[in-house]
Structures are given as structure tokens and as C-alpha cells.
Enzyme design. Structure first.
Site, PDB file in Angstrom:
ATOM      1  N   TYR A   1     -54.994  -7.925  65.935  1.00 52.54           N
ATOM      2  CA  TYR A   1     -56.587  -8.492  65.612  1.00 52.54           C
ATOM      3  C   TYR A   1     -56.766  -9.600  66.870  1.00 52.54           C
TER       4      TYR A   1
ATOM      5  N   LYS B   1     -49.240  -6.963  55.080  1.00 50.39           N
ATOM      6  CA  LYS B   1     -49.024  -8.061  55.704  1.00 50.39           C
ATOM      7  C   LYS B   1     -48.539  -7.778  56.473  1.00 50.39           C
ATOM      8  N   LEU B   2     -48.910  -8.798  58.069  1.00 52.05           N
ATOM      9  CA  LEU B   2     -48.216  -9.090  59.163  1.00 52.05           C
ATOM     10  C   LEU B   2     -47.165  -8.157  59.462  1.00 52.05           C
TER      11      LEU B   2
ATOM     12  N   HIS C   1     -62.232 -15.119  61.089  1.00 48.77           N
ATOM     13  CA  HIS C   1     -59.771 -15.407  61.102  1.00 48.77           C
ATOM     14  C   HIS C   1     -60.144 -16.392  61.771  1.00 48.77           C
TER      15      HIS C   1
ATOM     16  N   LYS D   1     -49.753  -7.892  36.362  1.00 50.86           N
ATOM     17  CA  LYS D   1     -50.824  -6.645  35.669  1.00 50.86           C
ATOM     18  C   LYS D   1     -50.278  -5.652  36.819  1.00 50.86           C
TER      19      LYS D   1
ATOM     20  N   PRO E   1     -62.971 -10.857  60.801  1.00 51.96           N
ATOM     21  CA  PRO E   1     -64.554 -11.282  60.452  1.00 51.96           C
ATOM     22  C   PRO E   1     -63.420 -13.008  60.229  1.00 51.96           C
TER      23      PRO E   1
ATOM     24  N   LYS F   1     -59.128 -19.480  45.749  1.00 54.00           N
ATOM     25  CA  LYS F   1     -57.546 -19.939  45.731  1.00 54.00           C
ATOM     26  C   LYS F   1     -57.955 -21.957  45.240  1.00 54.00           C
TER      27      LYS F   1
ATOM     28  N   TYR G   1     -61.154 -14.893  49.649  1.00 51.51           N
ATOM     29  CA  TYR G   1     -59.007 -14.869  49.793  1.00 51.51           C
ATOM     30  C   TYR G   1     -58.876 -16.912  49.199  1.00 51.51           C
TER      31      TYR G   1
ATOM     32  N   THR H   1     -52.087 -21.910  48.525  1.00 48.48           N
ATOM     33  CA  THR H   1     -51.782 -21.998  49.591  1.00 48.48           C
ATOM     34  C   THR H   1     -52.535 -23.027  50.900  1.00 48.48           C
ATOM     35  N   ASP H   2     -52.201 -22.620  51.592  1.00 50.93           N
ATOM     36  CA  ASP H   2     -52.596 -23.567  53.308  1.00 50.93           C
ATOM     37  C   ASP H   2     -53.895 -23.194  53.417  1.00 50.93           C
ATOM     38  N   GLU H   3     -53.916 -21.911  53.036  1.00 54.97           N
ATOM     39  CA  GLU H   3     -55.333 -21.660  53.377  1.00 54.97           C
ATOM     40  C   GLU H   3     -56.528 -22.124  53.114  1.00 54.97           C
TER      41      GLU H   3
HETATM   42  P1  NAD Z   1     -48.100 -10.236  45.921  1.00 53.48           P
HETATM   43  O1  NAD Z   1     -49.508  -9.911  46.452  1.00 53.48           O
HETATM   44  O2  NAD Z   1     -46.886  -9.677  46.485  1.00 53.48           O
HETATM   45  O3  NAD Z   1     -48.467 -10.399  44.736  1.00 53.48           O
HETATM   46  C1  NAD Z   1     -49.142 -10.993  43.723  1.00 53.48           C
HETATM   47  C2  NAD Z   1     -48.390 -10.532  41.913  1.00 53.48           C
HETATM   48  O4  NAD Z   1     -49.724 -11.124  40.890  1.00 53.48           O
HETATM   49  C3  NAD Z   1     -48.479  -9.532  41.393  1.00 53.48           C
HETATM   50  O5  NAD Z   1     -47.497  -9.081  41.467  1.00 53.48           O
HETATM   51  C4  NAD Z   1     -49.266  -8.669  41.200  1.00 53.48           C
HETATM   52  O6  NAD Z   1     -49.445  -7.369  40.928  1.00 53.48           O
HETATM   53  C5  NAD Z   1     -49.765  -9.749  40.150  1.00 53.48           C
HETATM   54  N1  NAD Z   1     -51.208 -10.437  39.696  1.00 53.48           N
HETATM   55  C6  NAD Z   1     -52.537  -9.288  40.914  1.00 53.48           C
HETATM   56  N2  NAD Z   1     -53.875 -10.329  39.906  1.00 53.48           N
HETATM   57  C7  NAD Z   1     -53.449 -11.362  38.592  1.00 53.48           C
HETATM   58  C8  NAD Z   1     -53.555 -10.777  37.365  1.00 53.48           C
HETATM   59  N3  NAD Z   1     -55.279 -10.543  37.418  1.00 53.48           N
HETATM   60  N4  NAD Z   1     -52.766 -11.302  35.872  1.00 53.48           N
HETATM   61  C9  NAD Z   1     -51.829 -10.838  36.417  1.00 53.48           C
HETATM   62  N5  NAD Z   1     -51.267 -10.800  36.944  1.00 53.48           N
HETATM   63  C10 NAD Z   1     -51.184 -10.884  38.829  1.00 53.48           C
HETATM   64  O7  NAD Z   1     -48.491 -12.016  46.700  1.00 53.48           O
HETATM   65  P2  NAD Z   1     -47.581 -12.954  47.074  1.00 53.48           P
HETATM   66  O8  NAD Z   1     -47.721 -13.013  48.216  1.00 53.48           O
HETATM   67  O9  NAD Z   1     -45.636 -13.019  46.347  1.00 53.48           O
HETATM   68  O10 NAD Z   1     -47.986 -14.682  46.419  1.00 53.48           O
HETATM   69  C11 NAD Z   1     -47.437 -14.837  45.010  1.00 53.48           C
HETATM   70  C12 NAD Z   1     -48.727 -16.077  45.367  1.00 53.48           C
HETATM   71  O11 NAD Z   1     -48.125 -17.439  46.935  1.00 53.48           O
HETATM   72  C13 NAD Z   1     -50.261 -15.813  45.313  1.00 53.48           C
HETATM   73  O12 NAD Z   1     -50.878 -16.990  44.512  1.00 53.48           O
HETATM   74  C14 NAD Z   1     -50.948 -16.576  47.106  1.00 53.48           C
HETATM   75  O13 NAD Z   1     -51.674 -17.075  46.539  1.00 53.48           O
HETATM   76  C15 NAD Z   1     -49.688 -17.517  46.841  1.00 53.48           C
HETATM   77  N6  NAD Z   1     -49.239 -17.353  48.546  1.00 53.48           N
HETATM   78  C16 NAD Z   1     -48.949 -16.850  48.925  1.00 53.48           C
HETATM   79  C17 NAD Z   1     -48.402 -16.568  50.540  1.00 53.48           C
HETATM   80  C18 NAD Z   1     -47.713 -15.715  51.247  1.00 53.48           C
HETATM   81  O14 NAD Z   1     -47.855 -15.794  52.673  1.00 53.48           O
HETATM   82  N7  NAD Z   1     -47.428 -14.502  50.610  1.00 53.48           N
HETATM   83  C19 NAD Z   1     -48.435 -18.404  51.203  1.00 53.48           C
HETATM   84  C20 NAD Z   1     -48.602 -19.289  49.978  1.00 53.48           C
HETATM   85  C21 NAD Z   1     -49.393 -19.127  49.062  1.00 53.48           C
HETATM   86  O1  DAU Z   2     -51.239 -18.554  55.093  1.00 52.39           O
HETATM   87  C1  DAU Z   2     -50.832 -18.347  53.396  1.00 52.39           C
HETATM   88  C2  DAU Z   2     -51.689 -17.263  53.620  1.00 52.39           C
HETATM   89  O2  DAU Z   2     -50.179 -16.301  54.089  1.00 52.39           O
HETATM   90  C3  DAU Z   2     -51.337 -16.654  52.172  1.00 52.39           C
HETATM   91  O3  DAU Z   2     -51.712 -17.429  51.065  1.00 52.39           O
HETATM   92  C4  DAU Z   2     -51.728 -15.482  51.381  1.00 52.39           C
HETATM   93  O4  DAU Z   2     -51.716 -14.898  50.776  1.00 52.39           O
HETATM   94  C5  DAU Z   2     -50.915 -14.113  52.571  1.00 52.39           C
HETATM   95  O5  DAU Z   2     -51.331 -12.905  52.912  1.00 52.39           O
HETATM   96  C6  DAU Z   2     -51.332 -14.838  54.248  1.00 52.39           C
HETATM   97  O6  DAU Z   2     -52.255 -14.950  54.755  1.00 52.39           O
HETATM   98  P1  DAU Z   2     -52.633 -14.078  56.676  1.00 52.39           P
HETATM   99  O7  DAU Z   2     -53.886 -14.036  56.645  1.00 52.39           O
HETATM  100  O8  DAU Z   2     -52.397 -15.146  57.254  1.00 52.39           O
HETATM  101  O9  DAU Z   2     -51.812 -13.015  56.337  1.00 52.39           O
HETATM  102  P2  DAU Z   2     -51.061 -11.899  56.973  1.00 52.39           P
HETATM  103  O10 DAU Z   2     -50.629 -11.089  56.816  1.00 52.39           O
HETATM  104  O11 DAU Z   2     -52.380 -11.224  56.696  1.00 52.39           O
HETATM  105  O12 DAU Z   2     -51.756 -12.091  58.586  1.00 52.39           O
HETATM  106  C7  DAU Z   2     -51.354 -12.948  59.258  1.00 52.39           C
HETATM  107  C8  DAU Z   2     -51.378 -13.042  61.084  1.00 52.39           C
HETATM  108  O13 DAU Z   2     -51.574 -11.978  61.091  1.00 52.39           O
HETATM  109  C9  DAU Z   2     -53.249 -13.349  60.681  1.00 52.39           C
HETATM  110  O14 DAU Z   2     -53.232 -13.994  61.885  1.00 52.39           O
HETATM  111  C10 DAU Z   2     -53.575 -12.120  61.247  1.00 52.39           C
HETATM  112  C11 DAU Z   2     -53.175 -11.305  61.643  1.00 52.39           C
HETATM  113  N1  DAU Z   2     -52.860  -9.518  61.221  1.00 52.39           N
HETATM  114  C12 DAU Z   2     -52.406  -9.508  59.824  1.00 52.39           C
HETATM  115  C13 DAU Z   2     -52.638  -8.068  60.224  1.00 52.39           C
HETATM  116  C14 DAU Z   2     -52.197  -7.891  58.354  1.00 52.39           C
HETATM  117  C15 DAU Z   2     -52.926  -8.863  62.784  1.00 52.39           C
HETATM  118  O15 DAU Z   2     -52.749  -9.460  63.558  1.00 52.39           O
HETATM  119  N2  DAU Z   2     -53.037  -7.517  62.211  1.00 52.39           N
HETATM  120  C16 DAU Z   2     -52.939  -7.133  61.300  1.00 52.39           C
HETATM  121  O16 DAU Z   2     -52.952  -6.007  61.292  1.00 52.39           O
END
Ligand code: NAD
Ligand code: DAU
Length: 334
Positions: free
Chosen positions: A204, A186-187, A273, A33, A271, A151, A147, A123-125
Site C-alpha cells: 500500500y 493480514k500483511l 492509513h 462466533k 484510505p 475498539k 476498526y 489495540t495500539d490503533e
Molecule cells: P482474529 O480475527 O484472528 O480473531 C477474532 C476471533 O473473534 C475469531 O475467532 C472470530 O470468529 C471471533 N469473533 C468475531 N466476532 C465475534 C462475536 N461477535 N462473537 C464471538 N466471537 C467473535 O483476530 P486476532 O488478530 O486474533 O485479534 C484478537 C483480538 O486482539 C482482537 O480484539 C483485536 O482487536 C486484538 N488485537 C489484535 C492485534 C493483531 O495484530 N492481530 C493486535 C492488537 C490487538
Molecule cells: O496495531 C495492531 C493492529 O494491527 C490490530 O489491532 C489489527 O487487528 C491488525 O489487523 C493490525 O492492523 P494493521 O492495519 O496494522 O495490519 P495489516 O496487517 O492489515 O497491515 C499492516 C501494514 O501493512 C499496514 O501499514 C498496511 C500494510 N499492508 C497491508 C496489507 C494487508 C500492505 O501494504 N499491503 C497489504 O496487502
């Protein structure tokens, strides 16, 4: 194989698409998208690969899904498409419900109608937080945020399509990914770019939350393994080799970027967390997968990638992301 990769213009989806094209010779069609997080730049190096195609469209749009499946002749759907940032899900949950619930349903219907293999990237979440020990695939689902709840809902829908209709679907749940092309909300990329720019590094709460880091190339490889060898109806966890407290990750980034530790600033906690994530991955290891990138090496490479690839992040850091940052952190970026 011919694959439809939904969300393939995002961070992990593009890493997976690249690996399937380069390492396996697959023909990949990407449907994405292009939300704020999706970028054609992430897959521009694949544009001329044999059989590669890109279509801008949403997974909740059944006509777009049918169109790309017809045109590509895909044999399997791998679904990465999602809203992925926990903080955005707390501020504005709408798109999380639409994409994860309705979008996943549309893809599952397409897989059912065409008898396609289906991989849901999760995701593990969905398991919630764990203070001690590690989650297995049999741990109960206790998601905490909009989120992770949406999922988890998508995962349950996928399992229902296996049990009810026999759709050969598998789920692969990853821990926290890091690596090139990750959107800077992301972090790790947020801290790297803020460190390089002399901005504050917003921790945080106490910063003692623990995440189980996996390099995106390792998660992409696990998903590939599950795509090819996973047993239909099964869930496979793919956790990284190292756990780190957030504050230690941030201190390491300060060292690697040459920033000043006075940039570290404790801010109001997220919130609800989750305190700690930890995944056991025995089932996917039994298929022959194991993570190869240790955090110490991966974080060095990742910091170097962001330092060397300003072409990638400059348009983000000068665009909508600035307004997001002000809403989320109550201050402007430099
Ligand atoms: P990202 O936010 O970088 O990418 C998401 C992609 O999905 C983007 O390209 C966005 O344009 C597309 N998208 C969003 N809504 C859409 C829709 N309705 N139709 C078509 N495309 C759409 O995310 P990411 O970090 O690459 O995560 C990818 C997948 O892996 C997700 O399902 C996420 O839940 C999962 N995941 C992420 C992590 C992580 O740490 N980033 C960990 C475990 C699982
Ligand atoms: O565990 C898998 C997940 O990891 C994925 O499913 C999610 O898509 C991905 O966003 C990620 O989630 P988290 O919430 O763990 O990731 P984030 O990078 O947002 O934050 C990582 C940790 O760092 C979390 O404990 C919050 C903290 N944080 C994050 C940000 C953005 C901070 O302390 N400061 C920040 O500014």
C-alpha cells in the site's frame, strides 16, 4: 483458573488459550462466533485437555454468554472477540459496531452480574498514528478507522463499568501481532502465501509505514500477566521489541521464501492509513513481563510455519478468501 475466552478460535485468542492450558493448567471455555476468521482448527489440539470446552456463539447473544458461564463456572472473562481487519472495516463497518459496542456491553453486564474479573484485549490503533516517539497508556485516544474507533469505544465502555459499577476490569493494548494461525488477510501471512504461490505482493502506497511487531506468544503472555496481576481499572500497553517499515518486512519475506523481488507491486494506499505505531510498555514490564521473540527470529519461524502447514491455509485460500481478495485487490489469486 477457570476462564471464559471469547474469540478463542481466532489467531491470538487460540494462542492465549493454548498457553493457559499448557503452561498454567487453566480450564478454558472458548465462546466464538466462528466468523470467516474463527476456525475450530485453531483449537483442535486442545479438544481433549482437562476442562476445555468450545461453544459456537456470539458475544452479543446474552443467552449464549450466560449458558457458557453457567456450564464452565468461569472466574474471569478474557475478551478477544472482534472484527479485526482495518480494510474490511473501511469497506463494511457494520459488524465492527455490533461486535465491539454491543458485544462488549453484553460481556460487561455478565461480568457485573456475576462479579467476574474482566480483561478486554485491545489495540495500539486506538491512539492513532505517531510520527515520532511512543504512546503511553496516558496518550489521548485518536482512532482513525472504523476498526480502531469501535475498539476505542469498547475500551471506554469497559472503563465506565469499572468507574460506575466497580467491575474489576483491565485493558491490554497490543501492537501488531504475527505468528502461526494468523488469517492471511493480514500483511505477513498474506505476503508469505503470495510469495510462495508466485502472486503479486501488494504494497500500500510507498510501503514506508512502520509497525511495532510483537510475536503472538509474547502478546498472549502479556495478557496472562495482566489477567493475573493487573490492577483493576488500569490500561496496560504491550508493544513488541522491534519496529519495521512494511517494505522491509516484505523484502525479508521475499528472501526467506526464495520469491522474486519483481513480485513486489505498489498499489493504491489504504484510505486514512496510519503512518506509524509505537507502544511503550513500562506498566506491564513492571508486572514482570517482557517480550522474548525478536522480529528477525520470529519472522523466520513464522515463514517456516506457513511453509510447513498447508493443511491450515489451503482451505482458506481456496474458499471465501479468494472472493475477498478480488474485492480488495481487484485481481485474482493464482
Ligand atoms: P482474529 O480475527 O484472528 O480473531 C477474532 C476471533 O473473534 C475469531 O475467532 C472470530 O470468529 C471471533 N469473533 C468475531 N466476532 C465475534 C462475536 N461477535 N462473537 C464471538 N466471537 C467473535 O483476530 P486476532 O488478530 O486474533 O485479534 C484478537 C483480538 O486482539 C482482537 O480484539 C483485536 O482487536 C486484538 N488485537 C489484535 C492485534 C493483531 O495484530 N492481530 C493486535 C492488537 C490487538
Ligand atoms: O496495531 C495492531 C493492529 O494491527 C490490530 O489491532 C489489527 O487487528 C491488525 O489487523 C493490525 O492492523 P494493521 O492495519 O496494522 O495490519 P495489516 O496487517 O492489515 O497491515 C499492516 C501494514 O501493512 C499496514 O501499514 C498496511 C500494510 N499492508 C497491508 C496489507 C494487508 C500492505 O501494504 N499491503 C497489504 O496487502
Amino acid at each position: 483458573m477457570k476462564l471464559l475466552v471469547c474469540g478463542g478460535a481466532g489467531f491470538i485468542g487460540s494462542t492465549f488459550a493454548r498457553a493457559r492450558v499448557r503452561e498454567h493448567g487453566d480450564e478454558v471455555a472458548v465462546l466464538d462466533k466462528l466468523t470467516y476468521a474463527g476456525r475450530e482448527e485453531n483449537i483442535q489440539d486442545l479438544a481433549d485437555a482437562p476442562g476445555f470446552s468450545f461453544v459456537r456463539g456470539a458475544i452479543e447473544d446474552a443467552a449464549a454468554v450466560a449458558g457458557v458461564l453457567d456450564a464452565s463456572g468461569a472466574e474471569a472473562i478474557v475478551n478477544f472477540a472482534a472484527e479485526t481487519h482495518v480494510d474490511r472495516s473501511i469497506a463494511e463497518p457494520d459488524a465492527f459496531v455490533a461486535t465491539h459496542a454491543f458485544g462488549t456491553y453484553v460481556l460487561l453486564e455478565a461480568a457485573r452480574e456475576r462479579e467476574l474479573r474482566y480483561v478486554q484485549v485491545s489495540t495500539d490503533e486506538v491512539y492513532g498514528s505517531i510520527e515520532v516517539g511512543t504512546f503511553t497508556e496516558d496518550s489521548p485516544l485518536r482512532p482513525s478507522s472504523p476498526y480502531s474507533a469501535t475498539k476505542a469505544g469498547a475500551d471506554l465502555l469497559v472503563q465506565s463499568y469499572f468507574h460506575t459499577y466497580g467491575v474489576p476490569a483491565v485493558i491490554c493494548r497490543g501492537s501488531n501481532n504475527y505468528g502461526p494461525y494468523q488469517y492471511p488477510e493480514k500483511l505477513i501471512p498474506l505476503m508469505v502465501l503470495n510469495a510462495l504461490h508466485g502472486d503479486a505482493l501488494p504494497v500500500y502506497g510507498d510501503g514506508m509505514q512502520v509497525r511495532n511487531w510483537i510475536h503472538s506468544s509474547d502478546f498472549a503472555a502479556a495478557i496472562g500477566r495482566v489477567l493475573v496481576d493487573g490492577v483493576a481499572g488500569e490500561v496496560y500497553n504491550a508493544g513488541g521489541p522491534d519496529e519495521q517499515a512494511n517494505i522491509d518486512v516484505i523484502r525479508r519475506i521475499v528472501e526467506l521464501t526464495g520469491a522474486d523481488s519483481s513480485q513486489i507491486e505498489h498499489v493504491t494506499d489504504r484510505p486514512g492509513h496510519d503512518r506509524r505505531y509505537s507502544l511503550s510498555s513500562e506498566r506491564v514490564r513492571a508486572l514482570g513481563w517482557q517480550p522474548v521473540v525478536r522480529f528477525e527470529e520470529g519472522i523466520e519461524q513464522t515463514v517456516a510455519w506457513y511453509r510447513d502447514n498447508s493443511w491450515w491455509w489451503e482451505p482458506i485460500r481456496s474458499g471465501e478468501y479468494r472472493a475477498y481478495y478480488e474485492r480488495q485487490y481487484g485481481r485474482s489469486l493464482r
